[in-house]
Scaffold this motif. Structure first.
Motif, mmCIF file in Angstrom:
data_model
loop_
_atom_site.group_PDB
_atom_site.id
_atom_site.type_symbol
_atom_site.label_atom_id
_atom_site.label_comp_id
_atom_site.label_asym_id
_atom_site.label_seq_id
_atom_site.Cartn_x
_atom_site.Cartn_y
_atom_site.Cartn_z
ATOM 1 N N GLU A 181 0.841 -1.208 0.000
ATOM 2 C CA GLU A 181 0.000 0.000 0.000
ATOM 3 C C GLU A 181 0.877 1.259 0.000
ATOM 4 O OE1 GLU A 181 -3.396 -0.292 2.606
ATOM 5 O OE2 GLU A 181 -3.576 1.906 2.638
ATOM 6 N N LEU A 182 1.971 1.204 0.750
ATOM 7 C CA LEU A 182 2.885 2.354 0.762
ATOM 8 C C LEU A 182 3.561 2.513 -0.605
ATOM 9 C CD1 LEU A 182 4.304 4.666 2.223
ATOM 10 C CD2 LEU A 182 5.903 3.008 3.187
ATOM 11 N N TYR A 183 3.997 1.393 -1.189
ATOM 12 C CA TYR A 183 4.628 1.466 -2.520
ATOM 13 C C TYR A 183 3.669 2.049 -3.548
ATOM 14 C CZ TYR A 183 8.878 -0.986 -1.173
ATOM 15 O OH TYR A 183 10.072 -1.300 -0.599
ATOM 16 N N GLU A 184 2.387 1.596 -3.472
ATOM 17 C CA GLU A 184 1.403 2.117 -4.443
ATOM 18 C C GLU A 184 1.198 3.620 -4.248
ATOM 19 O OE1 GLU A 184 -2.051 -0.369 -3.926
ATOM 20 O OE2 GLU A 184 -0.885 -2.112 -4.560
ATOM 21 N N THR A 185 1.154 4.042 -2.977
ATOM 22 C CA THR A 185 0.978 5.474 -2.695
ATOM 23 C C THR A 185 2.140 6.276 -3.273
ATOM 24 O OG1 THR A 185 -0.194 4.950 -0.668
ATOM 25 C CG2 THR A 185 0.734 7.164 -0.815
ATOM 26 N N VAL A 186 3.358 5.782 -3.063
ATOM 27 C CA VAL A 186 4.539 6.493 -3.578
ATOM 28 C C VAL A 186 4.501 6.546 -5.108
ATOM 29 C CG1 VAL A 186 7.069 6.325 -3.805
ATOM 30 C CG2 VAL A 186 5.991 6.071 -1.559
ATOM 31 N N THR A 187 4.106 5.435 -5.732
ATOM 32 C CA THR A 187 4.023 5.413 -7.200
ATOM 33 C C THR A 187 3.002 6.444 -7.693
ATOM 34 O OG1 THR A 187 4.589 3.083 -7.172
ATOM 35 C CG2 THR A 187 3.609 3.904 -9.210
ATOM 36 N N ASP A 188 1.858 6.501 -7.008
ATOM 37 C CA ASP A 188 0.833 7.481 -7.411
ATOM 38 C C ASP A 188 1.376 8.906 -7.289
ATOM 39 O OD1 ASP A 188 -0.924 5.450 -7.879
ATOM 40 O OD2 ASP A 188 -2.065 5.702 -6.013
ATOM 41 N N LEU A 189 2.097 9.178 -6.211
ATOM 42 C CA LEU A 189 2.637 10.533 -6.021
ATOM 43 C C LEU A 189 3.732 10.815 -7.052
ATOM 44 C CD1 LEU A 189 2.732 10.561 -2.109
ATOM 45 C CD2 LEU A 189 1.178 11.891 -3.568
ATOM 46 N N ASN A 190 4.532 9.805 -7.364
ATOM 47 C CA ASN A 190 5.544 9.974 -8.428
ATOM 48 C C ASN A 190 4.883 10.373 -9.745
ATOM 49 O OD1 ASN A 190 7.650 9.179 -6.764
ATOM 50 N ND2 ASN A 190 7.728 7.068 -7.546
ATOM 51 N N ASP A 191 3.720 9.757 -10.003
ATOM 52 C CA ASP A 191 3.045 9.970 -11.295
ATOM 53 C C ASP A 191 2.177 11.218 -11.320
ATOM 54 O OD1 ASP A 191 4.198 7.644 -12.123
ATOM 55 O OD2 ASP A 191 2.414 6.388 -11.820
ATOM 56 N N ASP A 192 1.967 11.827 -10.158
ATOM 57 C CA ASP A 192 1.058 12.979 -10.067
ATOM 58 C C ASP A 192 1.820 14.261 -10.429
ATOM 59 O OD1 ASP A 192 -0.506 15.125 -9.289
ATOM 60 O OD2 ASP A 192 -1.245 14.149 -7.476
ATOM 61 N N PRO A 193 1.515 14.862 -11.584
ATOM 62 C CA PRO A 193 2.300 16.029 -12.010
ATOM 63 C C PRO A 193 2.145 17.246 -11.103
ATOM 64 C CG PRO A 193 0.465 15.618 -13.506
ATOM 65 C CD PRO A 193 0.449 14.510 -12.518
ATOM 66 N N VAL A 232 2.390 17.157 -7.896
ATOM 67 C CA VAL A 232 3.234 16.961 -6.704
ATOM 68 C C VAL A 232 4.698 17.058 -7.131
ATOM 69 C CG1 VAL A 232 3.985 15.266 -4.977
ATOM 70 C CG2 VAL A 232 1.553 15.531 -5.486
ATOM 71 N N HIS A 233 5.455 17.944 -6.452
ATOM 72 C CA HIS A 233 6.860 18.135 -6.836
ATOM 73 C C HIS A 233 7.833 17.423 -5.909
ATOM 74 C CE1 HIS A 233 4.620 21.750 -8.303
ATOM 75 N NE2 HIS A 233 5.104 21.235 -9.403
ATOM 76 N N GLY A 234 7.457 17.317 -4.634
ATOM 77 C CA GLY A 234 8.343 16.658 -3.672
ATOM 78 C C GLY A 234 7.585 15.583 -2.917
ATOM 79 N N VAL A 235 8.263 14.449 -2.674
ATOM 80 C CA VAL A 235 7.645 13.344 -1.923
ATOM 81 C C VAL A 235 8.565 13.003 -0.764
ATOM 82 C CG1 VAL A 235 6.867 10.940 -1.999
ATOM 83 C CG2 VAL A 235 6.563 12.415 -4.011
ATOM 84 N N LEU A 236 8.004 13.013 0.435
ATOM 85 C CA LEU A 236 8.804 12.692 1.622
ATOM 86 C C LEU A 236 8.078 11.615 2.423
ATOM 87 C CD1 LEU A 236 10.450 15.209 4.010
ATOM 88 C CD2 LEU A 236 9.007 13.407 4.930
ATOM 89 N N VAL A 237 8.712 10.473 2.595
ATOM 90 C CA VAL A 237 8.124 9.406 3.411
ATOM 91 C C VAL A 237 8.781 9.477 4.788
ATOM 92 C CG1 VAL A 237 7.756 6.931 3.651
ATOM 93 C CG2 VAL A 237 7.705 7.977 1.375
ATOM 94 N N GLN A 238 7.974 9.754 5.807
ATOM 95 C CA GLN A 238 8.516 9.926 7.151
ATOM 96 C C GLN A 238 9.045 8.593 7.692
ATOM 97 O OE1 GLN A 238 8.732 12.978 8.788
ATOM 98 N NE2 GLN A 238 9.951 11.841 10.290
ATOM 99 N N GLN A 239 10.265 8.628 8.191
ATOM 100 C CA GLN A 239 10.860 7.430 8.804
ATOM 101 C C GLN A 239 10.850 7.626 10.325
ATOM 102 O OE1 GLN A 239 13.278 5.041 7.019
ATOM 103 N NE2 GLN A 239 13.150 5.870 4.967
ATOM 104 N N PRO A 240 10.875 6.605 11.165
ATOM 105 C CA PRO A 240 10.988 5.198 10.804
ATOM 106 C C PRO A 240 9.658 4.625 10.316
ATOM 107 C CG PRO A 240 10.802 5.430 13.185
ATOM 108 C CD PRO A 240 10.834 6.815 12.627
ATOM 109 N N LEU A 241 9.772 3.542 9.531
ATOM 110 C CA LEU A 241 8.587 2.890 8.985
ATOM 111 C C LEU A 241 8.282 1.617 9.777
ATOM 112 C CD1 LEU A 241 9.563 3.474 5.280
ATOM 113 C CD2 LEU A 241 7.470 4.321 6.390
ATOM 114 N N PRO A 242 7.020 1.155 9.724
ATOM 115 C CA PRO A 242 6.696 -0.095 10.425
ATOM 116 C C PRO A 242 7.551 -1.266 9.914
ATOM 117 C CG PRO A 242 4.694 1.014 9.654
ATOM 118 C CD PRO A 242 5.849 1.750 9.066
ATOM 119 N N ASP A 243 7.636 -2.313 10.736
ATOM 120 C CA ASP A 243 8.553 -3.430 10.449
ATOM 121 C C ASP A 243 8.319 -4.106 9.105
ATOM 122 O OD1 ASP A 243 9.689 -2.961 12.835
ATOM 123 O OD2 ASP A 243 8.691 -4.614 13.901
#
Ligand SMILES: NC(=O)c1ccc[n+]([C@@H]2O[C@H](COP(=O)([O-])OP(=O)(O)OC[C@H]3O[C@@H](n4cnc5c(N)ncnc54)[C@H](OP(=O)(O)O)[C@@H]3O)[C@@H](O)[C@H]2O)c1
Length: 299
Positions: free
Chosen positions: A77-89, A91-102
């Motif tokens: 689900e996180l990968y899909e979200t990142v892909t959608d944001l990558n493809d969304d013209p 959106v210029h910057g994408v930041l995934v807050q760390q730490p991430l769940p295990d």
């Protein structure tokens, strides 16, 4: 000697003014710089960091998108979200807050972000460009430290700089930037870590000390050469006299007696890291939209 204070709050305010001006120029071209922050789960510290980033964006006219994902959701689900944001013209910057769940591989997520939208600057392509000397994005903390050195008129050319800490987010990219063949680099850089022998001798030979360790007050005044510049990246919460407080990796009181200039904690590197995320976001908007953005950055 009592050291001059290097005021990170004041420099960060200047940086925000520069960002506001750049945002206005982009707006005139019909571009609204937009940062998407992605938070997976409900870690309270991460929630605080994300909401500060959102507020910082809004204060300078950057649009902030707040994307939340359930902490128990599958990694896909996180990968899909990142892909959608990558493809969304829009959106210029994408930041995934760390730490991430295990269930999520941190490194895999960093690699999944479009490197042109990687405003943290942690994608291997961006770290590679940094190492080659033509950085696209410099990670926010090293960029903030360099700007503080410039503003404090600390000459790095030919200077002996000791960076304590070799993390991928602070120590290593900072060492690379300080080595760069440019006006804010040209230093002779030594990077120390937990296996370094005789840290004191290395520090006492330094013109500039940067502590990015995560050990409260590891570096004290006896380790600082008279007149050296001290930059304290550390943020450590400690209990003192029954009260919770923030201290750096430097023992401020003793270090300021030896140093020529020193950053406080809080009010030193911390506000600069926040401001530099705005710089990288505006830069991303310029890159993605093919618009020139003039910012007083370092390269
Ligand atoms: N101000 C800001 O905006 C900001 C931003 C990021 C981080 N920080 C703070 O900066 C500090 C460092 O963060 P980080 O993410 O870089 O930490 P990190 O990934 O834990 O790395 C710490 C580094 O310090 C080294 N180290 C640990 N103990 C040591 C010792 N006794 N002597 C010498 N070196 C030692 C480690 O060596 P090894 O590699 O050998 O383990 C490692 O290279 C933390 O306090 C963090 O909260 C602040």
């Amino acid at each position: 000697m009592t050291a001059a204070l290097i005021d990170g709050d004041a420099v960060a305010a200047e940086v925000r003014d520069e960002v506001r001006t750049a945002v206005e120029k982009l707006a005139a071209k019909g571009v609204t710089p937009t940062l998407a922050t992605v938070l997976m789960g409900t870690d309270p510290a991460s929630e605080t960091y994300v909401s500060l980033k959102q507020d910082d964006c809004e204060a300078v006219g950057i649009e902030a998108r707040d994307v939340r994902i359930d902490g128990d959701a599958p990694a896909d689900e996180l990968y899909e979200t990142v892909t959608d944001l990558n493809d969304d013209p829009s959106v210029h910057g994408v930041l995934v807050q760390q730490p991430l769940p295990d269930q999520v591989n941190d490194d895999g997520i960093v690699r999944a972000i479009d490197p042109r939208k990687d405003v943290d600057g942690f994608h291997p392509e961006n770290l590679g460009l940094l190492m080659r000397g033509n950085a696209r994005y410099v990670p926010c903390t090293p960029l903030g430290v360099q700007r503080l050195l410039v503003e404090a008129d600390v000459e790095t050319e030919g200077a002996d700089v000791v960076v304590v800490g070799r993390s991928t987010i602070v120590g290593k990219p900072l060492a690379n930037r300080l080595l760069a063949r440019d006006d804010s680099g040209n230093a002779t850089v030594t990077v120390c870590h937990s296996r370094t022998e005789d840290l004191t001798a290395k520090l006492r030979a330094a013109d500039v000390v940067v502590a990015a360790v995560g050990v409260p007050e590891l570096v004290d005044g006896s380790m600082i050469r008279e007149g050296a510049t001290v930059v304290d990246v550390g943020i450590n919460r400690v209990e003192r006299d029954g009260e919770s407080m923030l201290v750096g990796d430097v023992d401020f009181e003793s270090a300021r007696e030896a140093a020529g200039a020193i950053t406080p904690v809080p009010g030193g590197v911390g506000p600069m890291t926040r401001a530099m995320l705005l710089v990288n976001t505006v830069r991303a908007a310029g890159l993605v939209e093919g618009a020139d953005v003039e910012l007083a950055t370092l390269d």
